[in-house]
Design an enzyme around this catalytic site. Structure first.
Site, short mmCIF file in Angstrom:
data_model
loop_
_atom_site.label_atom_id
_atom_site.label_comp_id
_atom_site.label_asym_id
_atom_site.label_seq_id
_atom_site.Cartn_x
_atom_site.Cartn_y
_atom_site.Cartn_z
N HIS A 446 1.19 -1.23 -0.05
CA HIS A 446 0.12 -0.18 -0.13
C HIS A 446 0.65 1.66 -0.36
O HIS A 446 0.04 2.42 -0.95
CB HIS A 446 -0.89 -0.26 1.27
CG HIS A 446 -2.52 -0.91 1.14
ND1 HIS A 446 -3.07 -1.64 1.98
CD2 HIS A 446 -2.93 -1.11 -0.55
CE1 HIS A 446 -3.82 -2.33 1.26
NE2 HIS A 446 -3.81 -1.62 -0.15
N GLU A 683 -3.11 -10.51 -21.53
CA GLU A 683 -2.39 -10.63 -21.02
C GLU A 683 -1.54 -12.16 -20.94
O GLU A 683 -0.21 -12.17 -20.38
CB GLU A 683 -3.38 -10.48 -19.77
CG GLU A 683 -3.69 -9.53 -19.48
CD GLU A 683 -4.56 -9.57 -18.28
OE1 GLU A 683 -4.26 -8.40 -16.92
OE2 GLU A 683 -5.50 -9.90 -17.82
N ASP A 707 1.04 -8.60 -16.33
CA ASP A 707 0.69 -10.20 -16.89
C ASP A 707 1.26 -10.36 -18.26
O ASP A 707 2.01 -11.54 -17.88
CB ASP A 707 -1.23 -10.72 -16.48
CG ASP A 707 -1.11 -10.29 -15.00
OD1 ASP A 707 0.07 -11.01 -14.20
OD2 ASP A 707 -2.54 -10.28 -15.16
N CYS A 754 -3.34 -1.01 -21.10
CA CYS A 754 -3.53 -0.34 -19.43
C CYS A 754 -2.62 -1.21 -18.74
O CYS A 754 -2.69 -0.58 -16.99
CB CYS A 754 -5.03 -0.78 -19.30
SG CYS A 754 -5.03 -2.79 -19.15
C1 PEP Z 1 -1.70 -6.27 -16.11
O1 PEP Z 1 -2.03 -7.61 -16.28
O2 PEP Z 1 -1.05 -5.76 -16.55
C2 PEP Z 1 -2.99 -5.42 -16.01
C3 PEP Z 1 -3.59 -4.12 -15.63
O3 PEP Z 1 -3.75 -6.24 -14.77
P1 PEP Z 1 -3.10 -6.16 -13.14
O4 PEP Z 1 -1.79 -5.64 -13.23
O5 PEP Z 1 -4.70 -5.77 -12.36
O6 PEP Z 1 -3.11 -7.70 -12.71
MG MG Z 2 -3.22 -8.66 -15.07
#
Ligand code: PEP
Ligand code: MG
Length: 837
Positions: A446, A683, A707, A754
């Site tokens: 956090h 991913e 990921d 993202c």
């Molecule tokens: C990712 O894997 O890039 C993603 C945006 O998802 P998270 O980081 O929430 O697994």
């Molecule tokens: Mg992810």
């Protein structure tokens, strides 16, 4: 073209050269040789462009146009020619193996800081090293590297105007040799103006270190700075002041360089390495945050008294937490803390201990310590890092119980060092510190999330060395690069300070223009969205110029609670965010829980490899009731269509088809006939290579680089032991991104990013060049991203993408993109100069 080794010796990577200019590739790409021979020979047929007056370095140009620099030893300019004998002159033609410089190996071994000899290609944007020897012995004349031409250098447009001149007396004690030349060029590059440095009638481009070196200017030479273009005056001022200074070299007296050399192999410049918890750089004095243990009374004054005391302390802490000191991510984390303080299991364990005769303080401490220890033993680093939250609550309640602890007085503007920091401590320091480096901790704690949301650079897991650092040590925190440089040389510090000033000014200009759309110079619009965890982040995201939410991590709504949120609860949460976004799009990612993100009410079978088990869409299809409820909640958000749905962790088309079928069934049940967009997160490498088939069924694709990188490189994204290797600019990941874009484009579907790579301004050009049309980023990074995009043309982006794709490693891709970014400054230079004043 083959380049032969100019020396016999040991070939090492540039990263092992303890000089930021070479290790940081400021002069170019290549390798370094630790020599055991005493004649430097030509690596190929070439023209000698320059040979240093002091005989320690030579530049060459091959017939094909590759520019080479060979620099014997480090700081050897300070030897003023002693021990070197040039065998050729500028302008000479040489063949491979011709002697260029003879040198006294023994003398240099005694007098120079190091003998390590960088062999560089100094125009890597035009000539790329495709293979090279490394970590091996080599004989002079053996093949050292192979270099190919990759196309022309990027030209930047320069607005013409009046040419301004200024004379300056060169102050550098050792003249304009390689390192200060690199620094002059680095200072010149952010300016759009065309800048030249003239020594007599010899002219050099101020943005080319090699050209500057070829001036052969010694200390005291009168140089003329000549600039034309919008920011010419500011450029002359900055460069003039730097050229007239000692360039930081006066602090390295010759006597020191002549003294006994440090032991070899070289140490790494007092840098501590860690894991980037929040990106950015900062310069400042260090301050070690020493937290005392809270001392508490161990004597019980009777169980009724102690139980009442605990209740009163809990109520006090809850009211402190509920007061609106934090906003955005910080507020959300405090809400999670509030929930922990209401955790019945925790409270009844403490009350039980009190009933058995312990004081409230002892009972609370023991219960929280036991929970924190249990969390610390879990395999998932994200859960392990939650132990810090329990420590935080332990401490706050103990203080409320009357326990004594000193709160350290933290001076403003420091780089804070700590063993580990607690979330409430960081929130209390908000706006006071410039950066944070912890010995322990991790990138998903956090504290890391709060730091990132505040735009505060943070480095975690940097080891015990952090705690041994004296307060007031000047330091450069390069969180993005995973390093804390302690007590750097004065010239490095000066350059960092200038860079800090420049980036503060650039940030101010970017923030002023944040709400404007991001259009490339060539006219194309790139949408820039925010990644959100809940409604509390929304206002800050809009203030930073977010054009909507490109990733709502809906699982935050499902975690830290005993049962799943109801459909109504979910609908209310999504509606609140949609309302706060004021008509801008909202992409809700369906539940990404299971596997390594367990929730109490979803008992999953034990898995050997949770990251490869029930996660994301697999969990949703395993428990379709949860997904159905979530889809219904999203379908009820108004106005209809504003919310889009995005499915995580898809590995095969069947999963998407199953979700689409369920969505259509729920639409029919609700009597909804309008269209709602259904997208897929890319991913997994499987999804990337089958992107075209997925794009046929999906309405949009969004690449989750976090990921995708973990699965492509087979490196656990939460494991600090492999953290250094996890880089989304790895050529394998870039190729998967390219495949995804090709697949989406073939089906006419938009594709965004993202994952964390979308928040890196450095990567923006390459992503757009690969075909990405939307970025969804950490809110605080949006202004800088937009500014960066506005400085690029689509042609620039394609060039950046092909260069990054062709790189041999993530590091090489980063180096290329950094050079490219310098050559296409994003911010309006006038504004930068104005803000810098
Ligand atoms: C990712 O894997 O890039 C993603 C945006 O998802 P998270 O980081 O929430 O697994
Ligand atoms: Mg992810």
């Amino acid at each position: 073209m083959k380049l032969l080794s100019p020396l016999k010796g040991w070939v090492a990577p540039l990263d092992e050269v303890s000089d930021a200019v070479f290790a940081g590739r400021m002069l170019g790409e290549g390798v370094a040789i630790d020599p055991i021979s005493d004649v430097l020979v030509a690596p190929c047929e070439a023209e000698v462009i320059s040979i240093a007056r002091t005989g320690h370095a030579v530049t060459l140009r091959t017939d094909e146009g590759a520019a080479l620099l060979i620099h014997i030893g480090l700081d050897t300019v300070a030897l003023d020619g002693a021990g070197f004998e040039a065998c050729v002159e500028a302008g000479a033609r040489v063949k491979a193996g011709d002697p260029l410089i003879r040198f006294d190996l023994d003398r240099l071994a005694r007098c120079a800081r190091s003998l390590i000899t960088p062999v560089l290609v100094t125009n890597p944007d035009v000539f790329r090293i495709v293979t090279h020897r490394l970590d091996c012995e080599i004989d002079a004349g053996d093949v050292l590297m192979e270099v190919i031409a990759i196309g022309g250098a990027v030209q930047t447009d320069v607005a013409m105007g009046e040419r301004l001149d200024r004379d300056v007396v060169l102050g550098f004690p050792h003249g304009l040799h390689a390192r200060p030349a690199a620094r002059v060029a680095a200072l010149a590059k952010p300016f759009a103006a065309d800048i030249a440095v003239l020594a007599g009638d010899v002219r050099a481009d101020a943005k080319s270190p090699i050209a500057l070196m070829t001036l052969g200017a010694g200390s005291g030479t009168v140089l003329t700075l000549s600039a034309r273009g919008g920011d010419a005056a500011a450029a002359l001022e900055v460069l003039g002041a730097f050229l007239a200074s000692d360039g930081g070299e006066a602090s390295e007296p010759k006597s020191k360089l002549m003294a006994a050399p440090p032991p070899r192999p070289e140490a790494r410049d007092g840098a501590l390495s860690g894991v980037c918890a929040a990106p950015g750089r900062a310069v400042g004095p260090t301050f070690l945050y020493r937290r005392d243990e809270v001392s508490i009374s161990s004597e019980s004054r009777g169980s009724a008294y102690e139980a009442a005391a605990l209740d009163a302390a809990l109520a006090q802490v809850k009211s402190e937490i509920a007061s609106p000191a934090a906003s955005g991510q910080g507020a959300e984390i405090m809400v999670a803390h509030l929930a922990l303080l209401e955790d019945e299991a925790l409270l009844s364990a403490a009350r039980q201990d009190i009933a058995e005769g312990k004081s409230a303080g002892v009972a609370w401490r023991e219960v929280l310590d036991a929970r924190a220890a249990a969390l610390s033993a879990l395999p998932d680093p994200r859960l392990r890092e939650r132990a810090g939250d329990l420590d935080d609550l332990k401490r706050r309640v103990l203080i409320a119980l009357g326990g004594e602890a000193r709160t350290p007085e933290v001076p403003a503007g420091v780089i804070l060092l700590a063993d580990d920091l607690l979330p409430s401590e960081l929130l209390a320091l908000s706006g006071r510190i410039k950066g944070l480096c912890t010995a322990a901790g991790g990138p998903s704690s956090h504290v890391a999330i709060i730091a990132a949301s505040q735009g505060l650079p943070a480095l975690a897991a940097a080891g015990e060395g952090v705690l041994a650092t004296a307060d007031g040590t000047l330091a450069v925190l390069d969180a993005s690069g995973g390093r804390l440089l302690l007590d750097p040389p004065a010239d490095v510090l000066a350059l960092e300070r200038l860079e800090e000033q420049r980036s503060l000014a650039a940030r101010a200009a970017a923030t002023a223009a944040a709400v404007e759309p991001a259009r490339l110079k060539s006219g194309e619009r790139i949408e820039v969205f925010a990644n959100l965890g809940g409604v509390a982040d929304t206002q800050a995201a809009l203030g930073n110029g977010a054009e909507g939410c490109g990733l709502l991590r809906s699982e935050f709504l499902f975690m830290d609670r005993p049962d799943p949120p109801s459909e109504d609860e979910q609908r209310a949460a999504y509606q609140a965010i949609a309302d706060a976004l004021g008509g801008r799009p909202l992409i809700v990612r369906t539940l990404d829980i299971g596997g390594d993100k367990p929730v109490a009410y979803l008992p999953l079978p034990k898995e050997e490899n949770p990251a490869l088990g029930l996660r994301g869409v697999r969990t949703s299809l395993w428990r379709p009731d949860l997904l159905r409820t979530q889809l219904c909640a999203i379908l009820r958000v108004r106005p209809f269509g504003l919310c889009k749905i995005m499915v995580p962790m898809v590995a095969s088309l069947n999963e998407l088809i199953a979700v689409r079928e369920m969505l259509e069934a729920e639409k029919a049940a609700l009597g909804v006939t309008d269209r709602i967009e259904l997208g897929v997160m890319i991913e997994t490498p499987a999804a990337a290579v089958t992107a075209r088939a997925i794009a046929k069924v999906a309405d949009f694709l969004s690449i989750g680089t976090n990921d995708l990188t973990q699965y492509a490189l087979a490196m656990d994204r939460g494991n600090p032991l492999v953290a250094a290797g996890i880089d989304a600019l790895h050529p394998a990941v870039l190729r998967l991104i390219a495949l995804t874009c090709e697949g989406a484009q073939a089906e006419g579907k938009p594709v965004g990013v993202c994952g964390a790579l979308a928040s890196e301004p450095l990567a923006a050009a390459a992503l757009v060049g690969l075909g990405v049309t939307a970025l969804s980023a950490t809110p605080t990074m949006i202004p800088e991203l937009k500014a960066r995009l506005r400085g690029l043309t689509l042609k620039d982006c394609r060039h950046a993408a092909s260069t990054a794709l062709a790189a041999g490693s993530a590091g090489e891709a980063r180096a290329h993109l950094a050079v490219f970014a310098e050559g296409s400054a994003a911010e309006p230079p006038e504004a930068v100069a104005e803000a810098a004043r």
